[in-house]
Design a protein around this motif. Sequence first.
Motif, PDB file in Angstrom:
ATOM      1  N   ARG A 127       0.852  -1.190   0.000  1.00 49.55           N
ATOM      2  CA  ARG A 127       0.000   0.000   0.000  1.00 49.55           C
ATOM      3  C   ARG A 127       0.887   1.239   0.000  1.00 49.55           C
ATOM      4  O   ARG A 127       1.677   1.451   0.910  1.00 49.55           O
ATOM      5  N   GLU A 176      -4.600   4.937   4.694  1.00 45.70           N
ATOM      6  CA  GLU A 176      -6.056   4.980   4.694  1.00 45.70           C
ATOM      7  C   GLU A 176      -6.555   6.275   5.316  1.00 45.70           C
ATOM      8  O   GLU A 176      -7.679   6.707   5.057  1.00 45.70           O
ATOM      9  N   GLY A 210     -11.924   2.021   1.299  1.00 45.12           N
ATOM     10  CA  GLY A 210     -11.485   1.388   0.062  1.00 45.12           C
ATOM     11  C   GLY A 210     -11.987  -0.043  -0.017  1.00 45.12           C
ATOM     12  O   GLY A 210     -13.177  -0.321   0.111  1.00 45.12           O
ATOM     13  N   SER A 211     -11.068  -0.991  -0.199  1.00 43.17           N
ATOM     14  CA  SER A 211     -11.446  -2.412  -0.276  1.00 43.17           C
ATOM     15  C   SER A 211     -11.514  -3.070   1.096  1.00 43.17           C
ATOM     16  O   SER A 211     -11.848  -4.256   1.202  1.00 43.17           O
ATOM     17  N   ASP A 212     -11.173  -2.330   2.148  1.00 39.59           N
ATOM     18  CA  ASP A 212     -11.247  -2.894   3.497  1.00 39.59           C
ATOM     19  C   ASP A 212     -12.700  -3.036   3.935  1.00 39.59           C
ATOM     20  O   ASP A 212     -13.597  -2.384   3.386  1.00 39.59           O
ATOM     21  N   GLU A 213     -12.918  -3.871   4.918  1.00 41.27           N
ATOM     22  CA  GLU A 213     -14.271  -4.141   5.401  1.00 41.27           C
ATOM     23  C   GLU A 213     -14.462  -3.588   6.809  1.00 41.27           C
ATOM     24  O   GLU A 213     -13.522  -3.548   7.603  1.00 41.27           O
TER      25      GLU A 213
END
Length: 255
Positions: A78, A82, A95-98
Amino acid sequence: MRYEVLGPLRIVDEHGGSFISGRKIETVLAVLLVRAGGVVTFDQLMAEIWGDTPPRRASAAIYVYISQLRKHLKRPGRSSSEIITRAPGYVLQLGSDELDANSFIRLVNTGREHSREGRHREASRCFQSALDLWHGPVLGDLRGGGSIIEGFATWLEEVRLECTEMLMDSYLQLGDHRRLVGQLYSLASEYPLNEAFYRQLMLALYRSERQADALEVYQSARKVLKSQLGLDPCRGLQDLQRAILLADDQLETTG
């Protein structure tokens, strides 16, 4: 990477779960997650951490906490953090994190749609999957601080309670009344002012050929509501009591 807030705040990646050391840094991350995608101001962060009495160098402390969080969240591959700076504060971009709270809400909403359309088996699976995401009180011991975290936690706890009610209704529609009796007794005891659980318990007992026990639950609910709130049971509970006394055929399993 997954952020878990349905319990103590935890970060989960391919190496397993980790916790933030330091309550103030943990609070900063919690607030950023609650407002993910939106700007959290310096004033909001200071209020969540210190309330109405921030120290003289509070702004400098916030800079340090953000820097430490960025280091903690940095992952191989990365190139950017974030957490980005955006006046007048910071934004956490998932982003693509949950975020497990988002997954919980999606499952509840999907279950609600299934329930409205009469697909009770599918609804029960969604509601149960949603509840399985929980591993403790929202954000653990971070409760009791500022209004952002407290409001978020209160909202999620209310949705969790609603999800539990809808799960019980789905199981009743599927004819699982005998299996539910013990769980509903426990829920009625844990939430003595929640009339939905009394209603569900009365119905489960009646369908399990325990009419007397169902009527006794009504009397218990009436006593609790009268002593604590000075109120009689709601119209729905009163109608259910009368229907049980009349052995109304409409009380039988419908699905």
